[in-house]
Write a protein that holds these residues in place. Structure first.
Motif, mmCIF file in Angstrom:
data_model
loop_
_atom_site.group_PDB
_atom_site.id
_atom_site.type_symbol
_atom_site.label_atom_id
_atom_site.label_comp_id
_atom_site.label_asym_id
_atom_site.label_seq_id
_atom_site.Cartn_x
_atom_site.Cartn_y
_atom_site.Cartn_z
ATOM 1 N N ASP A 217 92.376 14.895 116.494
ATOM 2 C CA ASP A 217 92.789 15.892 115.511
ATOM 3 C C ASP A 217 91.599 16.612 114.898
ATOM 4 O O ASP A 217 91.700 17.782 114.508
ATOM 5 N N ALA A 218 90.441 15.921 114.813
ATOM 6 C CA ALA A 218 89.258 16.528 114.212
ATOM 7 C C ALA A 218 88.527 17.466 115.170
ATOM 8 O O ALA A 218 87.952 18.471 114.737
ATOM 9 N N LEU A 219 88.563 17.159 116.463
ATOM 10 C CA LEU A 219 87.729 17.890 117.408
ATOM 11 C C LEU A 219 88.492 18.758 118.400
ATOM 12 O O LEU A 219 87.897 19.623 119.042
ATOM 13 N N LEU A 220 89.786 18.508 118.556
ATOM 14 C CA LEU A 220 90.577 19.227 119.545
ATOM 15 C C LEU A 220 91.844 19.774 118.901
ATOM 16 O O LEU A 220 92.169 19.428 117.769
ATOM 17 N N ASP A 221 92.551 20.602 119.629
ATOM 18 C CA ASP A 221 93.814 21.152 119.136
ATOM 19 C C ASP A 221 94.936 20.180 119.481
ATOM 20 O O ASP A 221 95.260 19.994 120.667
ATOM 21 N N PRO A 222 95.556 19.536 118.497
ATOM 22 C CA PRO A 222 96.618 18.570 118.798
ATOM 23 C C PRO A 222 97.854 19.198 119.427
ATOM 24 O O PRO A 222 98.702 18.482 119.959
ATOM 25 N N LEU A 223 97.952 20.534 119.382
ATOM 26 C CA LEU A 223 99.091 21.215 119.996
ATOM 27 C C LEU A 223 98.883 21.482 121.480
ATOM 28 O O LEU A 223 99.823 21.873 122.179
ATOM 29 N N THR A 224 97.648 21.272 121.966
ATOM 30 C CA THR A 224 97.382 21.524 123.386
ATOM 31 C C THR A 224 96.789 20.327 124.106
ATOM 32 O O THR A 224 96.692 20.342 125.336
ATOM 33 N N THR A 225 96.376 19.289 123.378
ATOM 34 C CA THR A 225 95.789 18.102 124.006
ATOM 35 C C THR A 225 96.566 16.866 123.582
ATOM 36 O O THR A 225 96.317 16.285 122.518
ATOM 37 N N PRO A 226 97.537 16.429 124.383
ATOM 38 C CA PRO A 226 98.311 15.247 124.020
ATOM 39 C C PRO A 226 97.550 13.951 124.268
ATOM 40 O O PRO A 226 96.629 13.896 125.095
ATOM 41 N N ILE A 227 97.957 12.913 123.557
ATOM 42 C CA ILE A 227 97.473 11.553 123.800
ATOM 43 C C ILE A 227 98.600 10.808 124.504
ATOM 44 O O ILE A 227 99.685 10.641 123.947
ATOM 45 N N ALA A 228 98.348 10.389 125.737
ATOM 46 C CA ALA A 228 99.318 9.598 126.487
ATOM 47 C C ALA A 228 98.790 8.175 126.597
ATOM 48 O O ALA A 228 97.580 7.964 126.690
ATOM 49 N N ILE A 229 99.696 7.196 126.593
ATOM 50 C CA ILE A 229 99.270 5.795 126.654
ATOM 51 C C ILE A 229 100.203 4.993 127.540
ATOM 52 O O ILE A 229 101.425 5.067 127.403
ATOM 53 N N ASP A 230 99.610 4.259 128.462
ATOM 54 C CA ASP A 230 100.367 3.318 129.279
ATOM 55 C C ASP A 230 100.678 2.101 128.418
ATOM 56 O O ASP A 230 99.788 1.336 128.041
ATOM 57 N N ASN A 231 101.958 1.925 128.111
ATOM 58 C CA ASN A 231 102.416 0.875 127.193
ATOM 59 C C ASN A 231 103.121 -0.262 127.944
ATOM 60 O O ASN A 231 103.887 -1.021 127.352
ATOM 61 N N THR A 232 102.821 -0.396 129.239
ATOM 62 C CA THR A 232 103.564 -1.324 130.086
ATOM 63 C C THR A 232 103.419 -2.776 129.655
ATOM 64 O O THR A 232 104.394 -3.538 129.664
ATOM 65 N N PHE A 233 102.222 -3.213 129.263
ATOM 66 C CA PHE A 233 101.981 -4.632 128.992
ATOM 67 C C PHE A 233 102.744 -5.141 127.774
ATOM 68 O O PHE A 233 103.141 -6.304 127.739
ATOM 69 N N LEU A 234 102.943 -4.292 126.759
ATOM 70 C CA LEU A 234 103.590 -4.756 125.525
ATOM 71 C C LEU A 234 104.900 -4.047 125.219
ATOM 72 O O LEU A 234 105.690 -4.527 124.401
ATOM 73 N N GLY A 235 105.128 -2.902 125.823
ATOM 74 C CA GLY A 235 106.333 -2.151 125.502
ATOM 75 C C GLY A 235 107.536 -2.623 126.283
ATOM 76 O O GLY A 235 107.395 -3.266 127.322
ATOM 77 N N PRO A 236 108.728 -2.302 125.793
ATOM 78 C CA PRO A 236 108.975 -1.525 124.582
ATOM 79 C C PRO A 236 109.143 -2.353 123.315
ATOM 80 O O PRO A 236 109.407 -1.801 122.253
ATOM 81 N N VAL A 237 108.961 -3.686 123.414
ATOM 82 C CA VAL A 237 109.294 -4.565 122.290
ATOM 83 C C VAL A 237 108.121 -4.786 121.341
ATOM 84 O O VAL A 237 108.274 -4.714 120.115
ATOM 85 N N PHE A 238 106.919 -5.040 121.866
ATOM 86 C CA PHE A 238 105.809 -5.514 121.042
ATOM 87 C C PHE A 238 104.809 -4.427 120.630
ATOM 88 O O PHE A 238 103.859 -4.724 119.905
ATOM 89 N N GLN A 239 104.986 -3.204 121.093
ATOM 90 C CA GLN A 239 104.076 -2.127 120.686
ATOM 91 C C GLN A 239 104.827 -0.805 120.760
ATOM 92 O O GLN A 239 105.535 -0.539 121.727
ATOM 93 N N HIS A 240 104.659 0.019 119.713
ATOM 94 C CA HIS A 240 105.315 1.328 119.634
ATOM 95 C C HIS A 240 104.241 2.374 119.326
ATOM 96 O O HIS A 240 104.071 2.800 118.180
ATOM 97 N N PRO A 241 103.503 2.809 120.348
ATOM 98 C CA PRO A 241 102.305 3.638 120.122
ATOM 99 C C PRO A 241 102.572 5.014 119.532
ATOM 100 O O PRO A 241 101.661 5.600 118.944
ATOM 101 N N LEU A 242 103.795 5.542 119.674
ATOM 102 C CA LEU A 242 104.055 6.847 119.067
ATOM 103 C C LEU A 242 103.971 6.768 117.547
ATOM 104 O O LEU A 242 103.679 7.767 116.879
#
Length: 440
Positions: A217-242
């Motif tokens: 958010d400080a260095l890039l445009d949050p409207l054009t650079t998304p953060i994607a995360i592979d949540n396979t190891f803990l999701g969907p029960v133990f981690q909610h990264p959104l």
């Protein structure tokens, strides 16, 4: 007057979904039993039928036009459970739409997409959101196929990358993003995505998603650079990264969501602004999971919380036994993290330790192979998140394609065993690991 039998019945809409009872929000585990499906629209069938069809009949020519307006982007897709748009099974289908509705619930996401595998989800997402000259910033380690797709396939199309270690702090992340910005400027592109995997495969290293969001958010445009995360190891029960700043949650549904080692699928969950171009490319390329797989995943979602919690409890008991064994050099289990930065990230981001961990044996490949060959209950196989316990040797199996120097840098050593604990009796698992270690 025409015979009433000859008059077409009006198209029925699904019943309203129950998401709150009184002032209480209905939990995801309860909503897995029926959300997105009205039995009265399918002859009263309690569970959704499997819709084995390649195409769908339109009730009128005008309706067919409306459906294609959605597919071609001339009219906005209306979202979950939209009865309009059933055209052809490369694009969507009833089983897949119900599955997408339910997957979005776990991550509190606006939309979700399902794919024929986790790597299909990742590949289509990256191709849809990145262009020639762009740069991807990613954490390490990643699943070997993910890293290979970024490093060896996307590079052929002029897309570069800059990586950082999973445990990087804000200062380190700032330096990496600044370097990525400079590289993108030199190529005439932009930093198109920050791609994370947390916990990382196979070391269980955690990424500070909140810190990544702050730097983005400080260095890039949050409207054009998304953060994607592979949540396979803990999701969907133990981690909610959104909740912690990610924009897109990525899954190999093959693992915990499927949970029975009998299917292959993947998914994305996030805001429509990010998933709309991915949906459009999926429509063109294909890659949606088939109706039967979607139906099996709907079945699995009904028990995902029960399975994951049982497996996590088992993993805790097994790791408590292993940590003091003289032939064990270390354990990368989130439930036994010592005080420090990784423990701080875990406390802020995670709601449970999961059941996949890295086991470091005293010795090297020879000792690991003797251990693996001696297991009697645990199966020697790749993948994870099933009802059965699995063990594998990443350095010679899943991550063999990673260059030797990089494997060492990422901590994927010859004495590392990746273990995925299942739902067997924990005392039986402890006895199995004990006798296998005796063979080392």
């Amino acid at each position: 007057m025409s015979d009433p039998v000859d008059s077409p019945a009006p198209r029925r809409k699904p019943k309203a979904e129950v998401t709150r009872i009184g002032g209480r929000r209905v939990s995801p585990s309860t909503m897995m039993m029926g959300f997105g499906y009205d039995p009265q629209l399918s002859e009263g069938a309690l569970k959704p039928p499997i819709f084995h069809t390649s195409t769908f009949a339109f009730e009128s020519a005008a309706a067919g036009k409306r459906y294609f307006e959605v597919l071609t982007g001339r009219r906005a897709y209306e979202g979950h459970g939209d009865a309009e748009g059933l055209v052809y099974s490369r694009f969507n289908g009833p089983n897949q739409e119900i599955l997408e509705d339910r997957l979005s619930i776990w991550d509190e996401a606006e939309d979700a997409l399902v794919f024929s595998s986790g790597m299909t989800a990742i590949s289509v997402m990256l191709l849809a959101l990145c262009s020639a000259g762009d740069v991807i910033v990613h954490s390490g380690p990643l699943y070997a196929a993910s890293e290979g797709f970024i490093a060896r396939v996307l590079s052929r199309f002029g897309i570069a990358y800059v990586d950082f270690p999973a445990g990087a702090d804000s200062a380190e992340l700032t330096a990496v993003v600044e370097r990525a910005k400079a590289l993108a400027a030199s190529q005439g592109g932009r930093v198109a995505m920050i791609y994370l995997e947390s916990p990382g495969n196979p070391t269980n290293a955690l990424v500070d998603v909140e810190a990544v969001r702050g730097v983005r958010d400080a260095l890039l445009d949050p409207l054009t650079t998304p953060i994607a995360i592979d949540n396979t190891f803990l999701g969907p029960v133990f981690q909610h990264p959104l909740r912690h700043g990610a924009d897109i949650a990525v899954y190999s549904l093959t693992k915990y969501v499927g949970g029975h080692s009998d299917l292959v699928a993947g998914s994305l969950a996030g805001a429509k602004r990010w998933l709309a171009p991915v949906r459009a490319l999926r429509n063109t390329m294909g890659g949606i999971c088939d109706a039967n797989t979607a139906w099996m995943l709907l079945r699995s979602l009904e028990t995902v919380e029960l399975r994951m919690r049982r497996a996590a409890d088992n993993a805790t008991r097994v790791c408590e036994f292993l940590r003091d064994h003289p032939k064990v050099a270390g354990i990368g289990f989130l439930g036994l993290l010592p005080p420090g930065r990784q423990k701080d990230i875990y406390d802020r981001h995670c709601e449970g330790p999961g059941s996949t961990f890295s086991l470091f044996l005293t010795g090297g490949e020879a000792e690991v192979f003797r251990f693996l060959d001696a297991l009697q209950i645990a199966k020697l196989a790749v993948s994870l998140g099933g009802t059965e316990t699995l063990a594998s040797h990443p350095a010679s199996m899943t991550h063999l394609s990673v260059p030797d120097e990089r494997r060492v840098l990422l901590g994927i050593t010859d004495n590392l065993v990746r273990v995925s604990i299942g739902i067997e009796d924990p005392e039986d698992l402890i006895a199995d690991f004990d006798q296998a270690l005796a063979a080392v």
